[in-house]
Design a protein around this motif. Structure first.
Motif, PDB file in Angstrom:
ATOM      1  N   ARG A 165       0.637  -1.419   0.139  1.00 38.07           N
ATOM      2  CA  ARG A 165       0.407  -0.077   0.022  1.00 38.07           C
ATOM      3  C   ARG A 165       0.985   1.042  -0.369  1.00 38.07           C
ATOM      4  NH1 ARG A 165      -2.342   1.265   3.946  1.00 38.07           N
ATOM      5  NH2 ARG A 165      -1.597   0.066   5.505  1.00 38.07           N
ATOM      6  N   ASP A 166       1.003   1.839  -0.935  1.00 44.18           N
ATOM      7  CA  ASP A 166       1.962   3.418  -0.899  1.00 44.18           C
ATOM      8  C   ASP A 166       1.187   3.961  -0.029  1.00 44.18           C
ATOM      9  OD1 ASP A 166       2.767   1.938  -2.864  1.00 44.18           O
ATOM     10  OD2 ASP A 166       2.020   2.799  -4.725  1.00 44.18           O
ATOM     11  N   LYS A 167       1.515   4.145   0.512  1.00 42.04           N
ATOM     12  CA  LYS A 167       1.056   5.885   1.839  1.00 42.04           C
ATOM     13  C   LYS A 167       1.354   7.313   0.817  1.00 42.04           C
ATOM     14  CE  LYS A 167       2.558   3.376   6.560  1.00 42.04           C
ATOM     15  NZ  LYS A 167       3.080   3.701   7.252  1.00 42.04           N
ATOM     16  N   VAL A 168       0.416   7.897   1.331  1.00 41.46           N
ATOM     17  CA  VAL A 168      -0.174   9.211   0.539  1.00 41.46           C
ATOM     18  C   VAL A 168       1.190  10.593   1.425  1.00 41.46           C
ATOM     19  CG1 VAL A 168      -1.584  11.294   0.086  1.00 41.46           C
ATOM     20  CG2 VAL A 168      -1.966   8.306  -0.104  1.00 41.46           C
ATOM     21  N   ALA A 169       1.429  11.337   0.900  1.00 44.52           N
ATOM     22  CA  ALA A 169       2.169  12.169   2.108  1.00 44.52           C
ATOM     23  C   ALA A 169       0.966  13.129   2.106  1.00 44.52           C
ATOM     24  CB  ALA A 169       3.062  13.124   0.755  1.00 44.52           C
ATOM     25  N   LEU A 170       1.460  13.505   3.601  1.00 47.24           N
ATOM     26  CA  LEU A 170      -0.101  13.783   4.716  1.00 47.24           C
ATOM     27  C   LEU A 170       0.928  15.757   4.623  1.00 47.24           C
ATOM     28  CD1 LEU A 170      -0.297  11.688   7.364  1.00 47.24           C
ATOM     29  CD2 LEU A 170      -1.843  12.068   5.444  1.00 47.24           C
ATOM     30  N   ALA A 171       0.111  16.832   4.357  1.00 48.57           N
ATOM     31  CA  ALA A 171       0.027  18.245   4.445  1.00 48.57           C
ATOM     32  C   ALA A 171       0.207  18.002   6.165  1.00 48.57           C
ATOM     33  CB  ALA A 171      -1.074  18.530   4.590  1.00 48.57           C
ATOM     34  N   PRO A 172       1.665  19.263   6.016  1.00 54.15           N
ATOM     35  CA  PRO A 172       1.984  19.615   7.113  1.00 54.15           C
ATOM     36  C   PRO A 172       1.084  20.243   8.319  1.00 54.15           C
ATOM     37  CG  PRO A 172       3.440  20.850   5.255  1.00 54.15           C
ATOM     38  CD  PRO A 172       2.093  20.429   5.141  1.00 54.15           C
ATOM     39  N   GLY A 173       1.366  18.996   9.142  1.00 51.84           N
ATOM     40  CA  GLY A 173       0.815  19.706  10.186  1.00 51.84           C
ATOM     41  C   GLY A 173      -0.593  18.279  10.547  1.00 51.84           C
ATOM     42  N   PHE A 174      -0.864  17.597  10.045  1.00 49.17           N
ATOM     43  CA  PHE A 174      -1.301  16.720   9.552  1.00 49.17           C
ATOM     44  C   PHE A 174      -1.003  14.890  10.335  1.00 49.17           C
ATOM     45  CE2 PHE A 174      -4.039  19.749   7.734  1.00 49.17           C
ATOM     46  CZ  PHE A 174      -4.958  19.541   7.991  1.00 49.17           C
ATOM     47  N   GLY A 175      -0.038  15.133  10.524  1.00 45.11           N
ATOM     48  CA  GLY A 175       0.617  13.751  11.426  1.00 45.11           C
ATOM     49  C   GLY A 175       0.283  12.999  12.055  1.00 45.11           C
ATOM     50  N   PRO A 176       0.100  12.108  12.468  1.00 43.60           N
ATOM     51  CA  PRO A 176       0.534  11.060  13.163  1.00 43.60           C
ATOM     52  C   PRO A 176       0.446  12.185  15.106  1.00 43.60           C
ATOM     53  CG  PRO A 176       1.509   9.912  13.057  1.00 43.60           C
ATOM     54  CD  PRO A 176       1.343  11.183  11.994  1.00 43.60           C
ATOM     55  N   LEU A 177       0.985  12.469  15.252  1.00 44.36           N
ATOM     56  CA  LEU A 177       1.583  13.621  16.487  1.00 44.36           C
ATOM     57  C   LEU A 177       0.236  14.464  16.455  1.00 44.36           C
ATOM     58  CD1 LEU A 177       5.424  13.324  17.498  1.00 44.36           C
ATOM     59  CD2 LEU A 177       3.399  12.515  18.456  1.00 44.36           C
ATOM     60  N   ASP A 178       0.006  14.685  15.216  1.00 41.69           N
ATOM     61  CA  ASP A 178      -1.436  16.050  15.427  1.00 41.69           C
ATOM     62  C   ASP A 178      -2.450  15.101  16.018  1.00 41.69           C
ATOM     63  OD1 ASP A 178       0.829  17.839  14.522  1.00 41.69           O
ATOM     64  OD2 ASP A 178       0.837  16.917  12.079  1.00 41.69           O
ATOM     65  N   TRP A 179      -2.846  14.497  15.219  1.00 42.97           N
ATOM     66  CA  TRP A 179      -3.913  13.930  15.749  1.00 42.97           C
ATOM     67  C   TRP A 179      -4.189  13.745  16.876  1.00 42.97           C
ATOM     68  CZ3 TRP A 179      -8.655  13.847  14.367  1.00 42.97           C
ATOM     69  CH2 TRP A 179      -9.579  12.453  14.756  1.00 42.97           C
ATOM     70  N   GLY A 180      -3.198  13.154  17.516  1.00 44.45           N
ATOM     71  CA  GLY A 180      -3.176  12.949  19.081  1.00 44.45           C
ATOM     72  C   GLY A 180      -3.726  14.294  19.770  1.00 44.45           C
ATOM     73  N   ASN A 181      -2.982  15.215  19.665  1.00 46.22           N
ATOM     74  CA  ASN A 181      -3.171  16.623  19.987  1.00 46.22           C
ATOM     75  C   ASN A 181      -4.678  16.698  19.266  1.00 46.22           C
ATOM     76  OD1 ASN A 181      -0.438  16.526  20.573  1.00 46.22           O
ATOM     77  ND2 ASN A 181       0.763  17.655  19.097  1.00 46.22           N
ATOM     78  N   LEU A 182      -5.415  17.040  18.777  1.00 45.74           N
ATOM     79  CA  LEU A 182      -6.135  17.619  18.217  1.00 45.74           C
ATOM     80  C   LEU A 182      -7.418  16.463  19.194  1.00 45.74           C
ATOM     81  CD1 LEU A 182      -8.057  18.872  16.434  1.00 45.74           C
ATOM     82  CD2 LEU A 182      -8.046  16.998  14.861  1.00 45.74           C
ATOM     83  N   LYS A 183      -7.245  15.223  18.981  1.00 42.28           N
ATOM     84  CA  LYS A 183      -8.305  14.607  20.216  1.00 42.28           C
ATOM     85  C   LYS A 183      -8.149  14.985  21.543  1.00 42.28           C
ATOM     86  CE  LYS A 183      -7.224  10.062  19.310  1.00 42.28           C
ATOM     87  NZ  LYS A 183      -6.666   8.808  20.167  1.00 42.28           N
ATOM     88  N   SER A 184      -6.683  15.286  21.826  1.00 44.25           N
ATOM     89  CA  SER A 184      -6.752  15.413  23.615  1.00 44.25           C
ATOM     90  C   SER A 184      -7.178  17.230  23.784  1.00 44.25           C
ATOM     91  CB  SER A 184      -5.351  15.313  24.393  1.00 44.25           C
ATOM     92  OG  SER A 184      -4.134  16.612  23.409  1.00 44.25           O
ATOM     93  N   SER A 185      -7.500  17.625  22.679  1.00 43.31           N
ATOM     94  CA  SER A 185      -7.950  19.018  22.908  1.00 43.31           C
ATOM     95  C   SER A 185      -9.552  19.300  23.170  1.00 43.31           C
ATOM     96  CB  SER A 185      -7.462  20.180  21.550  1.00 43.31           C
ATOM     97  OG  SER A 185      -8.312  19.489  20.590  1.00 43.31           O
ATOM     98  N   GLY A 186     -10.010  18.868  22.987  1.00 41.20           N
ATOM     99  CA  GLY A 186     -11.200  18.860  24.039  1.00 41.20           C
ATOM    100  C   GLY A 186     -12.101  19.180  22.874  1.00 41.20           C
ATOM    101  N   GLN A 187     -11.939  19.650  21.478  1.00 40.25           N
ATOM    102  CA  GLN A 187     -12.189  19.744  20.820  1.00 40.25           C
ATOM    103  C   GLN A 187     -13.606  18.876  20.439  1.00 40.25           C
ATOM    104  OE1 GLN A 187     -10.926  21.332  17.012  1.00 40.25           O
ATOM    105  NE2 GLN A 187     -12.361  21.167  15.893  1.00 40.25           N
ATOM    106  N   ASP A 188     -15.159  18.884  19.484  1.00 38.23           N
ATOM    107  CA  ASP A 188     -15.588  18.029  19.748  1.00 38.23           C
ATOM    108  C   ASP A 188     -15.705  17.672  18.504  1.00 38.23           C
ATOM    109  OD1 ASP A 188     -18.241  16.168  19.611  1.00 38.23           O
ATOM    110  OD2 ASP A 188     -19.676  18.422  19.265  1.00 38.23           O
ATOM    111  N   LEU A 189     -15.448  16.053  18.224  1.00 44.88           N
ATOM    112  CA  LEU A 189     -14.930  14.927  16.743  1.00 44.88           C
ATOM    113  C   LEU A 189     -16.089  14.170  16.572  1.00 44.88           C
ATOM    114  CD1 LEU A 189     -10.963  15.002  17.488  1.00 44.88           C
ATOM    115  CD2 LEU A 189     -12.152  16.763  16.475  1.00 44.88           C
ATOM    116  N   ARG A 190     -17.155  14.272  17.678  1.00 43.87           N
ATOM    117  CA  ARG A 190     -18.832  13.233  17.368  1.00 43.87           C
ATOM    118  C   ARG A 190     -19.536  14.152  17.045  1.00 43.87           C
ATOM    119  NH1 ARG A 190     -17.281  12.033  22.614  1.00 43.87           N
ATOM    120  NH2 ARG A 190     -16.733   9.962  23.616  1.00 43.87           N
ATOM    121  N   GLY A 191     -19.534  15.155  16.615  1.00 43.19           N
ATOM    122  CA  GLY A 191     -20.864  15.544  16.174  1.00 43.19           C
ATOM    123  C   GLY A 191     -22.087  15.252  16.251  1.00 43.19           C
TER     124      GLY A 191
END
Length: 242
Positions: A131-157
């Protein structure tokens, strides 16, 4: 000892010496054998003979006597020697392996032996799917996703967890509103689309339906509960009976 010399008179003319007794003793005759010089072996008797080795076992040995028919009891006692095998009587060597007769791509004959060569084939080995991985845009890496989850922002909707049947799940199949079910749990994958290492297109394949099978075939080692816990919407249930 000198007085004994008078008792005997030696006659050197004959091969035996006759002894004359004295008058005080009865008539006795003693014969003394001649003394010959000691025989010395100079090797002349064996001159001209070949250098053949001596017989083994010896001609008059107990081993040869044990092999005679009259000494069967001695053979029973273990006196017989083992027979030396000739080249023709020895065990033949094992047959050579028929490696030259093997044909590629044809399995060998069935046998119970575990020492046979493995099966061969003429087909080239299959290349593993990658599987070829896609180059992610800056600021959208795995650590950035972890920071977004712990930020308290509503991701459920949604305000509360719901019981979601398949008919309701298939309505959320757009990029702006994408839900999917993995292992019986429904997640809002819209916030996770730009963070997916395989790209948004691959993740949208499971939007609006149960993506458990595709998820297991693609990356079964990933913990979806930990990755999308902040996006949990509800639980997948069967359709209500009418």
């Amino acid at each position: 000892m000198s007085y004994l010399r008078g008792w005997f008179s030696l006659d050197t003319s004959s091969s035996a010496t006759r002894v004359e007794p004295n008058d005080s003793y009865p008539n006795q005759s003693l014969s003394v054998p001649e003394i010959h010089e000691e025989y010395e072996d100079d090797g002349s008797d064996t001159a001209g003979e070949d250098d053949a080795p001596p017989a083994f076992p010896a001609i008059n040995s107990a081993q040869r006597a044990a092999t005679s028919p009259s000494s069967s009891s001695d053979s029973y006692r273990g006196l017989s020697i083992p027979t030396i095998l000739t080249d023709s009587a020895l065990m033949p060597p094992p047959p050579a392996p028929g490696l030259a007769t093997r044909r590629p791509g044809v399995p060998p004959p069935q046998s119970s032996s575990s020492l046979l060569a493995p099966m061969t084939t003429t087909q080239p080995p299959k290349r593993p799917s990658r599987r070829d991985k896609v180059a992610l845009a800056p600021g959208f890496g795995p650590l950035d996703w972890g920071n977004l989850k712990s930020s308290g922002q509503d991701l459920r909707g949604v305000d509360t967890l719901m019981r979601i049947p398949p008919s309701m799940l298939k309505l959320h199949n757009k990029k702006e509103d994408a839900w999917t079910a993995i292992n019986g749990k429904v997640y809002n994958i819209t916030p996770y689309l730009p963070y997916h290492p395989g790209g948004e297109k691959e993740l949208m394949r499971v939007a609006g339906r149960d993506g458990t099978k595709l998820f297991s075939l693609t990356h079964a080692w990933v913990n979806a509960d930990f990755m999308l816990d902040a996006c949990l919407v509800g639980f997948l249930v069967s359709e209500p009976s009418s």
